[in-house]
Design a protein around this motif. Structure first.
Motif, mmCIF file in Angstrom:
data_model
loop_
_atom_site.group_PDB
_atom_site.id
_atom_site.type_symbol
_atom_site.label_atom_id
_atom_site.label_comp_id
_atom_site.label_asym_id
_atom_site.label_seq_id
_atom_site.Cartn_x
_atom_site.Cartn_y
_atom_site.Cartn_z
ATOM 1 N N ASP A 85 -0.428 -6.876 2.291
ATOM 2 C CA ASP A 85 -1.695 -7.599 2.326
ATOM 3 C C ASP A 85 -1.580 -8.789 1.373
ATOM 4 O O ASP A 85 -0.597 -8.937 0.656
ATOM 5 C CB ASP A 85 -2.893 -6.696 2.036
ATOM 6 C CG ASP A 85 -3.037 -6.291 0.584
ATOM 7 O OD1 ASP A 85 -2.383 -6.900 -0.284
ATOM 8 O OD2 ASP A 85 -3.814 -5.367 0.316
ATOM 9 N N LYS A 86 -2.572 -9.629 1.365
ATOM 10 C CA LYS A 86 -2.485 -10.894 0.637
ATOM 11 C C LYS A 86 -2.579 -10.736 -0.876
ATOM 12 O O LYS A 86 -2.159 -11.609 -1.610
ATOM 13 C CB LYS A 86 -3.572 -11.846 1.134
ATOM 14 C CG LYS A 86 -3.348 -12.253 2.573
ATOM 15 C CD LYS A 86 -4.472 -13.106 3.091
ATOM 16 C CE LYS A 86 -4.216 -13.389 4.561
ATOM 17 N NZ LYS A 86 -5.353 -13.959 5.224
ATOM 18 N N THR A 87 -3.105 -9.615 -1.348
ATOM 19 C CA THR A 87 -3.308 -9.479 -2.792
ATOM 20 C C THR A 87 -2.446 -8.397 -3.435
ATOM 21 O O THR A 87 -1.901 -8.602 -4.507
ATOM 22 C CB THR A 87 -4.781 -9.163 -3.094
ATOM 23 O OG1 THR A 87 -5.155 -7.975 -2.386
ATOM 24 C CG2 THR A 87 -5.678 -10.311 -2.686
ATOM 25 N N ASP A 88 -2.308 -7.260 -2.799
ATOM 26 C CA ASP A 88 -1.629 -6.133 -3.433
ATOM 27 C C ASP A 88 -0.161 -5.985 -3.071
ATOM 28 O O ASP A 88 0.504 -5.087 -3.557
ATOM 29 C CB ASP A 88 -2.345 -4.817 -3.072
ATOM 30 C CG ASP A 88 -3.754 -4.775 -3.627
ATOM 31 O OD1 ASP A 88 -3.992 -5.405 -4.682
ATOM 32 O OD2 ASP A 88 -4.607 -4.135 -3.008
ATOM 33 N N GLY A 89 0.352 -6.829 -2.196
ATOM 34 C CA GLY A 89 1.741 -6.690 -1.781
ATOM 35 C C GLY A 89 1.873 -5.599 -0.734
ATOM 36 O O GLY A 89 1.016 -5.441 0.132
ATOM 37 N N LEU A 90 2.942 -4.823 -0.828
ATOM 38 C CA LEU A 90 3.215 -3.775 0.157
ATOM 39 C C LEU A 90 2.116 -2.722 0.107
ATOM 40 O O LEU A 90 1.817 -2.168 -0.940
ATOM 41 C CB LEU A 90 4.566 -3.119 -0.116
ATOM 42 C CG LEU A 90 4.950 -1.972 0.813
ATOM 43 C CD1 LEU A 90 5.162 -2.493 2.230
ATOM 44 C CD2 LEU A 90 6.189 -1.281 0.324
ATOM 45 N N THR A 91 1.508 -2.478 1.247
ATOM 46 C CA THR A 91 0.439 -1.484 1.277
ATOM 47 C C THR A 91 0.720 -0.353 2.262
ATOM 48 O O THR A 91 0.424 0.791 1.963
ATOM 49 C CB THR A 91 -0.918 -2.126 1.625
ATOM 50 O OG1 THR A 91 -0.775 -2.877 2.827
ATOM 51 C CG2 THR A 91 -1.393 -3.037 0.515
ATOM 52 N N TYR A 92 1.290 -0.677 3.421
ATOM 53 C CA TYR A 92 1.488 0.343 4.448
ATOM 54 C C TYR A 92 2.786 0.100 5.202
ATOM 55 O O TYR A 92 3.393 -0.959 5.116
ATOM 56 C CB TYR A 92 0.340 0.319 5.472
ATOM 57 C CG TYR A 92 -1.012 0.526 4.867
ATOM 58 C CD1 TYR A 92 -1.420 1.782 4.455
ATOM 59 C CD2 TYR A 92 -1.899 -0.540 4.714
ATOM 60 C CE1 TYR A 92 -2.673 1.972 3.894
ATOM 61 C CE2 TYR A 92 -3.154 -0.357 4.153
ATOM 62 C CZ TYR A 92 -3.528 0.907 3.745
ATOM 63 O OH TYR A 92 -4.750 1.098 3.194
ATOM 64 N N TYR A 93 3.140 1.092 5.982
ATOM 65 C CA TYR A 93 4.207 0.969 6.969
ATOM 66 C C TYR A 93 3.614 1.325 8.319
ATOM 67 O O TYR A 93 2.806 2.242 8.424
ATOM 68 C CB TYR A 93 5.351 1.952 6.685
ATOM 69 C CG TYR A 93 6.078 1.662 5.409
ATOM 70 C CD1 TYR A 93 7.170 0.801 5.395
ATOM 71 C CD2 TYR A 93 5.687 2.259 4.216
ATOM 72 C CE1 TYR A 93 7.850 0.530 4.214
ATOM 73 C CE2 TYR A 93 6.361 1.997 3.034
ATOM 74 C CZ TYR A 93 7.430 1.139 3.041
ATOM 75 O OH TYR A 93 8.088 0.881 1.877
ATOM 76 N N ILE A 94 4.032 0.599 9.333
ATOM 77 C CA ILE A 94 3.638 0.965 10.689
ATOM 78 C C ILE A 94 4.895 1.423 11.409
ATOM 79 O O ILE A 94 5.952 0.793 11.322
ATOM 80 C CB ILE A 94 2.929 -0.188 11.440
ATOM 81 C CG1 ILE A 94 2.459 0.308 12.809
ATOM 82 C CG2 ILE A 94 3.809 -1.416 11.545
ATOM 83 C CD1 ILE A 94 1.480 -0.613 13.501
ATOM 84 N N GLY A 95 4.791 2.542 12.082
ATOM 85 C CA GLY A 95 5.908 3.083 12.841
ATOM 86 C C GLY A 95 5.549 3.158 14.316
ATOM 87 O O GLY A 95 4.469 3.627 14.671
ATOM 88 N N ILE A 96 6.451 2.657 15.149
ATOM 89 C CA ILE A 96 6.297 2.746 16.594
ATOM 90 C C ILE A 96 7.378 3.699 17.080
ATOM 91 O O ILE A 96 8.562 3.514 16.774
ATOM 92 C CB ILE A 96 6.470 1.369 17.285
ATOM 93 C CG1 ILE A 96 5.601 0.298 16.615
ATOM 94 C CG2 ILE A 96 6.202 1.488 18.777
ATOM 95 C CD1 ILE A 96 4.126 0.510 16.739
#
Length: 150
Positions: free
Chosen positions: A108-119
């Motif tokens: 995200d724009k403020t906190d850096g790495l926030t999540y991973y999305i897996g397909i």
């Protein structure tokens, strides 16, 4: 802002109706914990979201899951990099399936790495056909080696 709400609702509906399994995870210490799974992932694995949420995806692996793709995934997560691989997983009923997995980090724009999305896509049929073809080719080579020289 009507458009933003419409976009969110439309996006959620698209993800919920996708044919491939979609998961969202967040990093917690050494684990990558699932915080969302779509219905296609539930269908793919046989687990309900209540059984899956807040677990690490490793619960799908078995004793014979190859370690090379597992290490590729772990390295990509450690480096916050995308990865695509195929690995053997297991459904709730114990049946194996070959899983083509693509993991992408989300910032995200403020906190850096926030999540991973897996397909996740079930590629069992393709992998088994490839294995059958390789076995047939090996058998043909074996039989050709037994033929008398011309």
């Amino acid at each position: 802002m009507k458009d933003a709400k419409l976009r969110y609702e439309t996006l959620l509906e698209l993800v919920e109706n996708a044919q491939d399994g979609i998961v969202i995870a967040e990093k917690e210490d050494q684990d990558t914990v699932l915080i969302y799974v779509n219905p296609a992932f539930e269908k793919l694995t046989g687990y309900t979201s209540d059984e899956i949420l807040y677990q690490d995806c490793r619960f799908l692996q078995g004793d014979d899951t190859e370690q090379v793709p597992v290490q590729q995934i772990r390295q990509a997560i450690d480096e916050s990099a995308p990865v695509r691989t195929i690995l053997k997983n297991y459904r709730k009923d114990g049946a194996p399936f070959w899983n083509e997995l693509s993991v992408t980090p989300f910032y995200d724009k403020t906190d850096g790495l926030t999540y991973y999305i897996g397909i996740q896509k079930d590629v069992t049929e393709i992998v088994e056909l490839k294995q059958s073809l390789e076995a047939a080719q090996a058998r043909i080579a074996e039989l050709e080696a037994q033929l008398p020289a011309k």
